[in-house]
Design a protein around this motif. Structure first.
Motif, PDB file in Angstrom:
ATOM      1  N   THR A 252       0.895  -1.080  -0.259  1.00 28.80           N
ATOM      2  CA  THR A 252      -0.415   0.151  -0.087  1.00 28.80           C
ATOM      3  C   THR A 252       1.233   1.374  -0.212  1.00 28.80           C
TER       4      THR A 252
ATOM      5  N   ARG B  95      -1.890  -4.099 -17.583  1.00 26.48           N
ATOM      6  CA  ARG B  95      -1.549  -3.488 -16.192  1.00 26.48           C
ATOM      7  C   ARG B  95      -1.185  -3.412 -15.976  1.00 26.48           C
TER       8      ARG B  95
ATOM      9  N   SER C  35      -0.739  -0.360  -4.086  1.00 29.60           N
ATOM     10  CA  SER C  35      -1.954  -1.455  -4.290  1.00 29.60           C
ATOM     11  C   SER C  35      -3.202  -1.135  -3.211  1.00 29.60           C
ATOM     12  N   PRO C  36      -4.200  -1.063  -3.169  1.00 32.07           N
ATOM     13  CA  PRO C  36      -5.511  -0.524  -2.401  1.00 32.07           C
ATOM     14  C   PRO C  36      -5.508  -1.573  -1.210  1.00 32.07           C
ATOM     15  N   GLU C  37      -4.778  -2.883  -1.462  1.00 35.97           N
ATOM     16  CA  GLU C  37      -4.718  -3.616  -0.375  1.00 35.97           C
ATOM     17  C   GLU C  37      -3.180  -4.278  -0.510  1.00 35.97           C
TER      18      GLU C  37
ATOM     19  N   TRP D  79      -8.386 -13.704  -2.173  1.00 34.08           N
ATOM     20  CA  TRP D  79      -8.306 -12.712  -3.534  1.00 34.08           C
ATOM     21  C   TRP D  79      -8.314 -10.795  -2.828  1.00 34.08           C
ATOM     22  N   THR D  80      -6.973 -11.286  -3.850  1.00 37.93           N
ATOM     23  CA  THR D  80      -6.189  -9.257  -2.964  1.00 37.93           C
ATOM     24  C   THR D  80      -6.623  -8.348  -4.387  1.00 37.93           C
ATOM     25  N   GLU D  81      -6.743  -7.249  -3.994  1.00 34.04           N
ATOM     26  CA  GLU D  81      -6.775  -6.143  -4.491  1.00 34.04           C
ATOM     27  C   GLU D  81      -5.826  -5.809  -4.982  1.00 34.04           C
ATOM     28  N   SER D  82      -4.179  -5.583  -5.505  1.00 29.62           N
ATOM     29  CA  SER D  82      -3.166  -5.623  -6.131  1.00 29.62           C
ATOM     30  C   SER D  82      -2.765  -4.867  -6.833  1.00 29.62           C
TER      31      SER D  82
ATOM     32  N   ARG E  27      -2.483  -7.732  -9.751  1.00 28.93           N
ATOM     33  CA  ARG E  27      -3.039  -8.638  -9.281  1.00 28.93           C
ATOM     34  C   ARG E  27      -2.251 -10.267  -9.923  1.00 28.93           C
TER      35      ARG E  27
ATOM     36  N   SER F 229      -3.029 -12.636  -3.568  1.00 28.92           N
ATOM     37  CA  SER F 229      -3.974 -13.488  -4.005  1.00 28.92           C
ATOM     38  C   SER F 229      -3.170 -14.844  -3.789  1.00 28.92           C
TER      39      SER F 229
END
Length: 429
Positions: free
Chosen positions: A187, A265, A227-229, A240-243, A246, A233
């Motif tokens: 983050t 991305r 990353s948002p989180e 499942w993580t919002e990274s 991905r 993952s």
């Protein structure tokens, strides 16, 4: 003597100028990003052009432009339309081609993203991308006319750059190799930790030869892609993580195989940043990683074996080295050595053409296959030891232990060191 020296200097200057003029003759100082889709199943594959983009500056090689150091599992080439001369080539491997050897590929069709960078030609050229099968025959091909003035090549010159900073800049006077270290699962509040991990990555690489001896030929940039989180993952845990890119473990249902399919991305995060090679650091202490030749290294940053693993995976992505470990069964479906010709990776052999590998490094009178003795293990004695590339039979490695086999090895074996040095010199001389 003075006249001879002056003549020698003139010859060297002319040679160097010729190399520079070769690039300037055909290419602008701009990067061409080629986004592709690899799709199909085990029976039939396709290469599709998704999009083209460009921006100012080219961080890749300006030497040996129409040569490649390794065959790889695929190739991109640019051919000048006016002269018919091949002006640029690069080779690669892909996650899609690994997937083709999985059982799922026998009855399911999938598509994977892939991105390749090339210098932007000054004049129209033919862009060709091919994928090879395990027998190194063309399995899929895409050919198109590339017009550098095409208005549909997206210009990314004004795009905001991901925050980044140079953490090592070599003093080599010639060409240098640019490596981007990308934050994954950090983050915004964890960027100080990422910068520490990026520095540890550089230290780990330089603690191994030939990287240490040739460190001045490298530049490293830390890319602070927040990353948002926090974390990445882990599907087997239902996580499942919002990274940023991905990434996830359990690729092909293998617990420790950490990869990303969000290649476009990741490429977006690197627009405008000088790089040829990518190391992605995952903010997790779960063991794992992955490395794909001329694509990316992705590895966990906080496991106790982080240092040897990131070096091992960079051996894959930068050096095109194969795994030298093996399992208890000789029938691993993902083994690319089920073929009649010599594999292209420099640190494995099936003895189809051993003379092209490390035969010149073998001790006089050494037997083939070689006996993996304790003395050979301690001394990193070069031989032909059965068991490599996931197979117990029919595949051979050059040393009992090596960084490409296990985490307890102190470094790369002599054969891998030579292969890596050849790669470094290819990019820089």
């Amino acid at each position: 003597m003075k006249r001879y020296f002056a003549l020698l200097v003139c010859v060297l200057v002319a040679t160097l100028s010729l190399g520079a003029q070769n690039f300037d003759r055909y290419f602008a100082d701009r990067t061409l990003r080629v986004d592709l889709i690899f799709s199909g199943d085990a029976q039939e594959q396709n290469v599709t052009l998704h999009s083209l983009a460009s921006w100012g500056g080219w961080a890749g090689r300006r030497l040996n432009l129409n040569e490649v150091p390794l065959r790889g599992d695929g190739e991109l080439s640019l051919t000048d339309e006016a002269t018919g001369e091949v002006i640029y080539r690069t080779t690669f491997s892909s996650l899609f081609q690994e997937w083709l050897s999985m059982e799922e590929a026998q009855n399911t069709s999938r598509a994977y993203e892939f991105t390749i960078l090339a210098p932007l030609p000054l004049a129209p050229a033919t862009l060709r991308v091919v994928l090879y099968n395990p027998e190194q025959q063309v399995a899929a091909e895409m050919v198109t006319r590339l017009n550098p003035s095409d208005i549909l090549i997206r210009s990314l010159d004004g795009r905001p750059r991901t925050p980044h900073s140079t953490i090592f800049s070599g003093n080599f006077e010639g060409e240098k190799i640019d490596v981007a270290i990308v934050a994954e699962g950090y983050t915004s509040e964890e960027m100080a930790l990422f910068r520490e991990d990026a520095l540890k990555t550089v230290e780990a690489l330089f603690s191994h030869e030939p990287f240490g001896a040739l460190r001045e030929r490298f530049n490293f940039v830390a890319v602070e892609s927040a990353s948002p989180e926090s974390g990445v993952s882990i599907p087997r845990e239902g996580k499942w993580t919002e990274s940023a890119v991905r990434s996830h473990f359990d690729t092909f249902y293998a617990d420790r195989y950490l990869t990303t399919s969000a290649v476009f991305r990741m490429a977006d995060l690197l627009v405008g940043i000088p790089y040829e090679h990518i190391i992605v650091l995952a903010n997790t202490d779960t063991y794992g990683g992955g490395g794909i030749y001329n694509s990316y290294t992705l590895t966990t940053a906080h496991h106790t074996h982080f240092a040897p693993v990131v070096v091992h995976e960079f051996g894959h992505s930068f050096g095109g080295l194969a795994d030298e470990y093996f399992y208890d069964t000789p029938d691993i479906a993902s083994n690319p050595l089920v073929q009649t010709i010599e594999p292209w990776q420099q640190n494995i052999t099936n003895l189809a053409d051993f003379e092209s590998k490390w035969a010149d490094m073998m001790p006089e009178g050494a037997e083939i296959p070689s006996e993996p003795t304790k003395k050979a293990e301690r001394n990193y004695t070069v031989g032909v030891y059965e068991g490599a590339n996931y197979m117990t039979r029919g595949a051979y490695r050059p040393a009992v232990v090596c960084r490409m086999r296990n985490n307890t090895a102190t470094g790369f074996c002599p054969v891998c060191q030579r292969a890596l040095e050849r790669m470094i010199r290819f990019y820089t001389e």
